[in-house]
Write a protein that holds these residues in place. Structure first.
Motif, PDB file in Angstrom:
ATOM      1  N   PHE A  68      14.578  47.011  87.331  1.00  0.00           N
ATOM      2  CA  PHE A  68      15.817  46.328  87.725  1.00  0.00           C
ATOM      3  C   PHE A  68      16.449  45.708  86.486  1.00  0.00           C
ATOM      4  CE2 PHE A  68      12.217  43.531  88.110  1.00  0.00           C
ATOM      5  CZ  PHE A  68      12.629  42.371  87.470  1.00  0.00           C
ATOM      6  N   SER A  69      17.725  45.364  86.616  1.00  0.00           N
ATOM      7  CA  SER A  69      18.425  44.708  85.510  1.00  0.00           C
ATOM      8  C   SER A  69      19.149  43.476  86.044  1.00  0.00           C
ATOM      9  CB  SER A  69      19.435  45.662  84.868  1.00  0.00           C
ATOM     10  OG  SER A  69      20.567  45.814  85.715  1.00  0.00           O
ATOM     11  N   CYS A  70      19.673  42.710  85.129  1.00  0.00           N
ATOM     12  CA  CYS A  70      20.439  41.524  85.526  1.00  0.00           C
ATOM     13  C   CYS A  70      21.710  41.896  86.295  1.00  0.00           C
ATOM     14  CB  CYS A  70      20.788  40.673  84.307  1.00  0.00           C
ATOM     15  SG  CYS A  70      19.370  39.759  83.680  1.00  0.00           S
ATOM     16  N   ASN A  71      22.190  43.132  86.137  1.00  0.00           N
ATOM     17  CA  ASN A  71      23.353  43.564  86.927  1.00  0.00           C
ATOM     18  C   ASN A  71      23.066  43.417  88.415  1.00  0.00           C
ATOM     19  OD1 ASN A  71      24.879  44.317  84.670  1.00  0.00           O
ATOM     20  ND2 ASN A  71      24.164  46.437  84.742  1.00  0.00           N
TER      21      ASN A  71
ATOM     22  N   HIS B 266       9.857  43.965  79.596  1.00  0.00           N
ATOM     23  CA  HIS B 266      10.935  44.876  79.238  1.00  0.00           C
ATOM     24  C   HIS B 266      10.405  46.299  79.272  1.00  0.00           C
ATOM     25  CE1 HIS B 266      13.856  46.890  76.610  1.00  0.00           C
ATOM     26  NE2 HIS B 266      14.688  45.949  77.024  1.00  0.00           N
ATOM     27  N   THR B 267      11.179  47.211  79.843  1.00  0.00           N
ATOM     28  CA  THR B 267      10.741  48.612  79.940  1.00  0.00           C
ATOM     29  C   THR B 267      11.058  49.413  78.690  1.00  0.00           C
ATOM     30  OG1 THR B 267      12.831  49.355  80.884  1.00  0.00           O
ATOM     31  CG2 THR B 267      11.119  48.615  82.440  1.00  0.00           C
ATOM     32  N   GLY B 268      11.885  48.845  77.810  1.00  0.00           N
ATOM     33  CA  GLY B 268      12.348  49.591  76.647  1.00  0.00           C
ATOM     34  C   GLY B 268      13.660  50.308  76.922  1.00  0.00           C
ATOM     35  N   GLN B 269      14.134  50.226  78.165  1.00  0.00           N
ATOM     36  CA  GLN B 269      15.398  50.866  78.544  1.00  0.00           C
ATOM     37  C   GLN B 269      16.511  49.821  78.590  1.00  0.00           C
ATOM     38  OE1 GLN B 269      14.107  52.294  82.374  1.00  0.00           O
ATOM     39  NE2 GLN B 269      13.796  54.359  81.578  1.00  0.00           N
ATOM     40  N   TYR B 270      17.743  50.318  78.469  1.00  0.00           N
ATOM     41  CA  TYR B 270      18.931  49.469  78.557  1.00  0.00           C
ATOM     42  C   TYR B 270      19.961  50.147  79.431  1.00  0.00           C
ATOM     43  CZ  TYR B 270      17.023  46.912  74.594  1.00  0.00           C
ATOM     44  OH  TYR B 270      16.222  46.162  73.781  1.00  0.00           O
ATOM     45  N   VAL B 271      20.797  49.333  80.073  1.00  0.00           N
ATOM     46  CA  VAL B 271      21.945  49.827  80.839  1.00  0.00           C
ATOM     47  C   VAL B 271      23.163  49.002  80.430  1.00  0.00           C
ATOM     48  CG1 VAL B 271      20.585  50.621  82.824  1.00  0.00           C
ATOM     49  CG2 VAL B 271      21.453  48.282  82.784  1.00  0.00           C
ATOM     50  N   PRO B 272      24.376  49.538  80.619  1.00  0.00           N
ATOM     51  CA  PRO B 272      25.557  48.751  80.285  1.00  0.00           C
ATOM     52  C   PRO B 272      25.721  47.586  81.270  1.00  0.00           C
ATOM     53  CG  PRO B 272      26.122  51.075  80.649  1.00  0.00           C
ATOM     54  CD  PRO B 272      24.699  50.894  81.034  1.00  0.00           C
ATOM     55  N   SER B 273      26.072  46.435  80.766  1.00  0.00           N
ATOM     56  CA  SER B 273      26.306  45.273  81.618  1.00  0.00           C
ATOM     57  C   SER B 273      27.560  45.482  82.448  1.00  0.00           C
ATOM     58  CB  SER B 273      26.466  44.020  80.757  1.00  0.00           C
ATOM     59  OG  SER B 273      26.815  42.921  81.576  1.00  0.00           O
TER      60      SER B 273
ATOM     61  N   THR C 202      30.755  40.314  79.136  1.00  0.00           N
ATOM     62  CA  THR C 202      29.917  40.955  78.121  1.00  0.00           C
ATOM     63  C   THR C 202      30.527  42.244  77.575  1.00  0.00           C
ATOM     64  OG1 THR C 202      28.696  42.195  79.770  1.00  0.00           O
ATOM     65  CG2 THR C 202      27.817  40.031  79.163  1.00  0.00           C
ATOM     66  N   HIS C 203      31.643  42.673  78.142  1.00  0.00           N
ATOM     67  CA  HIS C 203      32.345  43.879  77.682  1.00  0.00           C
ATOM     68  C   HIS C 203      31.441  45.110  77.684  1.00  0.00           C
ATOM     69  CE1 HIS C 203      35.579  41.192  76.595  1.00  0.00           C
ATOM     70  NE2 HIS C 203      34.729  40.483  75.868  1.00  0.00           N
ATOM     71  N   GLY C 204      30.523  45.164  78.647  1.00  0.00           N
ATOM     72  CA  GLY C 204      29.680  46.345  78.821  1.00  0.00           C
ATOM     73  C   GLY C 204      28.590  46.531  77.789  1.00  0.00           C
ATOM     74  N   HIS C 205      28.210  45.466  77.084  1.00  0.00           N
ATOM     75  CA  HIS C 205      27.131  45.644  76.095  1.00  0.00           C
ATOM     76  C   HIS C 205      25.816  45.960  76.810  1.00  0.00           C
ATOM     77  CE1 HIS C 205      25.986  41.458  77.017  1.00  0.00           C
ATOM     78  NE2 HIS C 205      24.822  41.785  76.539  1.00  0.00           N
TER      79      HIS C 205
ATOM     80  N   ILE D  63      22.194  45.804  78.353  1.00  0.00           N
ATOM     81  CA  ILE D  63      21.266  44.764  78.809  1.00  0.00           C
ATOM     82  C   ILE D  63      19.940  45.425  79.171  1.00  0.00           C
ATOM     83  CG2 ILE D  63      23.056  43.171  79.589  1.00  0.00           C
ATOM     84  CD1 ILE D  63      22.429  44.055  82.466  1.00  0.00           C
ATOM     85  N   ALA D  64      18.891  44.646  79.108  1.00  0.00           N
ATOM     86  CA  ALA D  64      17.537  45.158  79.306  1.00  0.00           C
ATOM     87  C   ALA D  64      17.262  45.547  80.755  1.00  0.00           C
ATOM     88  CB  ALA D  64      16.518  44.117  78.858  1.00  0.00           C
ATOM     89  N   VAL D  65      16.383  46.512  80.910  1.00  0.00           N
ATOM     90  CA  VAL D  65      15.837  46.889  82.209  1.00  0.00           C
ATOM     91  C   VAL D  65      14.420  46.311  82.253  1.00  0.00           C
ATOM     92  CG1 VAL D  65      15.153  48.813  83.696  1.00  0.00           C
ATOM     93  CG2 VAL D  65      17.246  48.969  82.312  1.00  0.00           C
TER      94      VAL D  65
END
Length: 124
Positions: free
Chosen positions: A48-51, A80-87, A92-95, A97-99
């Motif tokens: 899961f992510s903060c989104n 942290h899984t080592g993966q990222y998704v766009p915020s 945050t302008h889509g930077h 964020i961690a999964v």
């Protein structure tokens, strides 16, 4: 010899101090809400992510969700899984964020929480 800070550096430092003070002012209830949301998503999803969490919570103020997530990471409840998704947050302008995923410790806490909830429902 100590280097003197520029005006811009002093202002940035002041802004950072104000943000940290604002984060520290949040109530235990706000921290409880974030913890419960993390455990909820961790029980239901492998990652899961903060989104996802942000969509379910009331406005908590700038930086609070990230600080709470970092606290849960430091406590060994999530990893942290080592993966990222766009915020999805406009701020945050889509930077990226961690999964996250629950650790064994986090899964144990979530399982105890789930068992207690099931027990309360059965008693009602």
């Amino acid at each position: 010899m100590t280097r003197r800070l520029s005006v811009a550096e002093r202002l940035a430092s002041t802004d950072k101090d104000e943000l940290l003070a604002d984060i520290a002012k949040h109530s235990e209830w706000d921290r409880f809400l974030v913890e419960q949301a993390v455990l909820h998503f961790g029980e239901r999803y492998i990652t899961f992510s903060c989104n996802q969490i942000r969509e379910q919570l009331p406005e908590l103020g700038n930086g609070f969700l990230g600080a709470a997530i970092n606290s849960l990471r430091s406590a060994g409840i999530i990893a942290h899984t080592g993966q990222y998704v766009p915020s999805t947050s406009a701020a945050t302008h889509g930077h990226p964020i961690a999964v996250w995923t629950l650790t064994a410790k986090g899964r144990l806490i979530a399982a105890k929480r789930h068992a207690a909830r099931t027990q309360r429902r059965a008693a009602a």
